[in-house]
Design an enzyme around this catalytic site. Structure first.
Site, PDB file in Angstrom:
ATOM      1  N   SER A 148       0.856  -1.200   0.000  1.00  0.00           N
ATOM      2  CA  SER A 148       0.000   0.000   0.000  1.00  0.00           C
ATOM      3  C   SER A 148       0.880   1.233   0.000  1.00  0.00           C
ATOM      4  O   SER A 148       1.984   1.218   0.570  1.00  0.00           O
ATOM      5  CB  SER A 148      -0.872   0.007   1.265  1.00  0.00           C
ATOM      6  OG  SER A 148      -1.516   1.269   1.390  1.00  0.00           O
ATOM      7  N   TYR A 161      -1.681  -1.215  10.169  1.00  0.00           N
ATOM      8  CA  TYR A 161      -1.829  -1.565   8.749  1.00  0.00           C
ATOM      9  C   TYR A 161      -0.609  -1.096   7.957  1.00  0.00           C
ATOM     10  O   TYR A 161       0.001  -1.879   7.212  1.00  0.00           O
ATOM     11  CB  TYR A 161      -3.111  -0.921   8.212  1.00  0.00           C
ATOM     12  CG  TYR A 161      -3.326  -1.076   6.721  1.00  0.00           C
ATOM     13  CD1 TYR A 161      -3.817  -2.273   6.189  1.00  0.00           C
ATOM     14  CD2 TYR A 161      -3.065  -0.026   5.841  1.00  0.00           C
ATOM     15  CE1 TYR A 161      -4.029  -2.413   4.822  1.00  0.00           C
ATOM     16  CE2 TYR A 161      -3.277  -0.164   4.478  1.00  0.00           C
ATOM     17  CZ  TYR A 161      -3.758  -1.362   3.978  1.00  0.00           C
ATOM     18  OH  TYR A 161      -3.963  -1.494   2.617  1.00  0.00           O
TER      19      TYR A 161
HETATM   20  N1  LIG Z   1      -8.702  -0.341  -1.720  1.00  0.00           N
HETATM   21  C1  LIG Z   1      -7.692   0.474  -1.534  1.00  0.00           C
HETATM   22  O1  LIG Z   1      -7.831   1.687  -1.626  1.00  0.00           O
HETATM   23  C2  LIG Z   1      -6.321  -0.075  -1.242  1.00  0.00           C
HETATM   24  C3  LIG Z   1      -5.257   0.824  -1.108  1.00  0.00           C
HETATM   25  C4  LIG Z   1      -3.980   0.349  -0.863  1.00  0.00           C
HETATM   26  C5  LIG Z   1      -3.788  -1.018  -0.735  1.00  0.00           C
HETATM   27  N2  LIG Z   1      -4.826  -1.868  -0.848  1.00  0.00           N
HETATM   28  C6  LIG Z   1      -4.570  -3.300  -0.698  1.00  0.00           C
HETATM   29  O2  LIG Z   1      -5.126  -3.982  -1.818  1.00  0.00           O
HETATM   30  C7  LIG Z   1      -5.552  -5.286  -1.408  1.00  0.00           C
HETATM   31  C8  LIG Z   1      -7.013  -5.480  -1.753  1.00  0.00           C
HETATM   32  O3  LIG Z   1      -7.754  -4.420  -1.182  1.00  0.00           O
HETATM   33  P1  LIG Z   1      -9.354  -4.314  -1.328  1.00  0.00           P
HETATM   34  O4  LIG Z   1      -9.699  -2.906  -1.126  1.00  0.00           O
HETATM   35  O5  LIG Z   1      -9.811  -5.028  -2.547  1.00  0.00           O
HETATM   36  O6  LIG Z   1      -9.753  -5.120  -0.008  1.00  0.00           O
HETATM   37  P2  LIG Z   1     -11.080  -5.892   0.371  1.00  0.00           P
HETATM   38  O7  LIG Z   1     -11.247  -5.787   1.827  1.00  0.00           O
HETATM   39  O8  LIG Z   1     -12.209  -5.454  -0.483  1.00  0.00           O
HETATM   40  O9  LIG Z   1     -10.714  -7.384  -0.019  1.00  0.00           O
HETATM   41  C9  LIG Z   1      -9.836  -8.136   0.767  1.00  0.00           C
HETATM   42  C10 LIG Z   1     -10.186  -9.598   0.562  1.00  0.00           C
HETATM   43  O10 LIG Z   1      -9.335 -10.359   1.426  1.00  0.00           O
HETATM   44  C11 LIG Z   1     -10.112 -11.365   2.040  1.00  0.00           C
HETATM   45  N3  LIG Z   1      -9.541 -11.743   3.319  1.00  0.00           N
HETATM   46  C12 LIG Z   1      -9.552 -11.016   4.461  1.00  0.00           C
HETATM   47  N4  LIG Z   1      -8.985 -11.727   5.455  1.00  0.00           N
HETATM   48  C13 LIG Z   1      -8.602 -12.914   4.924  1.00  0.00           C
HETATM   49  C14 LIG Z   1      -7.990 -14.080   5.455  1.00  0.00           C
HETATM   50  N5  LIG Z   1      -7.676 -14.177   6.751  1.00  0.00           N
HETATM   51  N6  LIG Z   1      -7.748 -15.114   4.637  1.00  0.00           N
HETATM   52  C15 LIG Z   1      -8.099 -15.049   3.320  1.00  0.00           C
HETATM   53  N7  LIG Z   1      -8.704 -13.980   2.764  1.00  0.00           N
HETATM   54  C16 LIG Z   1      -8.960 -12.932   3.561  1.00  0.00           C
HETATM   55  C17 LIG Z   1     -11.498 -10.733   2.205  1.00  0.00           C
HETATM   56  O11 LIG Z   1     -12.507 -11.715   2.366  1.00  0.00           O
HETATM   57  C18 LIG Z   1     -11.635  -9.916   0.927  1.00  0.00           C
HETATM   58  O12 LIG Z   1     -12.247 -10.654  -0.108  1.00  0.00           O
HETATM   59  C19 LIG Z   1      -5.257  -5.365   0.092  1.00  0.00           C
HETATM   60  O13 LIG Z   1      -3.995  -5.948   0.281  1.00  0.00           O
HETATM   61  C20 LIG Z   1      -5.215  -3.912   0.513  1.00  0.00           C
HETATM   62  O14 LIG Z   1      -4.450  -3.715   1.676  1.00  0.00           O
HETATM   63  C21 LIG Z   1      -6.104  -1.433  -1.088  1.00  0.00           C
END
Ligand SMILES: NC(=O)c1ccc[n+]([C@@H]2O[C@H](COP(=O)([O-])OP(=O)(O)OC[C@H]3O[C@@H](n4cnc5c(N)ncnc54)[C@H](O)[C@@H]3O)[C@@H](O)[C@H]2O)c1
Length: 271
Positions: A148, A161
């Protein structure tokens, strides 16, 4: 021929949002995709949509907090496909219950800290541990860790985080160093703000406007921005990139702190 034709890919957290977009992008480009998630309903929906579109996917449950669950996932994938070429460590502990408690360092509950590292960092390490030997036996592969932008910067919210994601950056470089001679590449992608329903629900309109002011490009980021970078790194187009920490964030983490104020001051200068 798709860019990842014939390859087998595991994407964790692929039952929603960014992971879903990445799974669909890899499948559309020829990979057989394992949609792995703790949320089996989401994983089955995404795999179903991929199969209905004529590509290949299976849904598998995994809990990244448990090594036995990770080992079972990898065993099942090897039994089904016989190889693993691409691992996208995308899942993270991003639920509202976790993120709202991840705030003040002075009041940090150690359980909240551990819950971030357990999934985001330890889970990524354990997936790598269990998958890399199979990749090596198959002649190599590509591991993509989703970190991130906040891993690069200090802020007043979410220190667990962002620290867990900074550790993912270090893990990425160590993975690249340890497995490079086995022809396994490892890179990290750092999204900025991708407005999934989960992310949007945790944010007020004022917060969103404040953040968008610092995106250098004139639009919001979408999940396919991340999926495009994952496809490049997963495919042979990215075959000499390893150990890289790559921001796909519209420049939000890469400008002077005074940027937005200067933009207002010199309004019009950028057309
Ligand atoms: N959305 C953003 O703005 C953003 C920004 C920077 C980084 N990220 C990173 O991108 C990635 C995806 O983000 P997102 O927004 O799609 O997140 P999200 O929360 O929508 O999706 C995360 C997924 O991970 C799964 N998950 C959670 N805990 C788990 C576990 N213990 N075992 C297996 N699966 C598990 C959830 O069920 C979900 O489907 C993450 O690593 C997040 O940190 C997102």
């Amino acid at each position: 021929m798709g860019l990842v034709e014939g390859k087998v890919a595991i994407i964790t957290g692929a039952g929603a949002n960014i992971g879903e977009a990445c799974a669909k992008m890899l499948a559309k480009n020829g990979a057989s995709v394992v949609v792995a998630d703790i949320n089996m309903d989401g994983a089955e929906r995404v795999a179903g949509e991929i199969n209905a579109s004529g590509s290949t996917a299976i849904a598998r449950t995994v809990n990244l907090a448990e090594e036995a669950s990770i080992a079972a996932l990898v065993k099942a994938v090897m039994a089904r496909f016989g190889r693993i070429d691409i691992l996208h460590n995308n899942a993270a502990n991003t639920g509202a219950a976790q993120m709202t408690r991840d705030a003040s360092l002075a009041e940090m509950d150690a359980e909240v800290w551990d819950a971030a590292f357990d999934i985001n960092t330890r889970g990524t390490m354990l997936m790598t541990k269990h998958v890399a030997p199979h990749m090596a036996a198959g002649g190599g592969g590509s591991i993509i860790n989703t970190s991130s932008g906040v891993s690069l910067l200090g802020d007043i919210l979410n220190p667990a985080y962002s620290s867990s994601k900074a550790a993912v950056n270090a893990l990425t470089r160590n993975t690249a160093a340890q497995f490079g001679r086995a022809n396994i590449r490892c890179n990290a992608i750092l999204p900025g703000l991708v407005l999934s329903p989960v992310a949007r629900a945790q944010m007020t309109d004022t917060q969103l406007a404040m953040i968008q002011r610092h995106v250098l490009l004139p639009r919001e980021s979408v999940a396919d921005d991340i999926a495009g970078a994952v496809l490049w790194l997963a495919s042979d187009l990215g075959s000499f990139a390893t150990g890289q920490i790559i921001s796909i964030d519209g420049g939000i983490c890469h400008h002077q702190a005074h940027y937005a104020d200067m933009l207002d001051m010199f309004a019009g200068a950028q057309g």
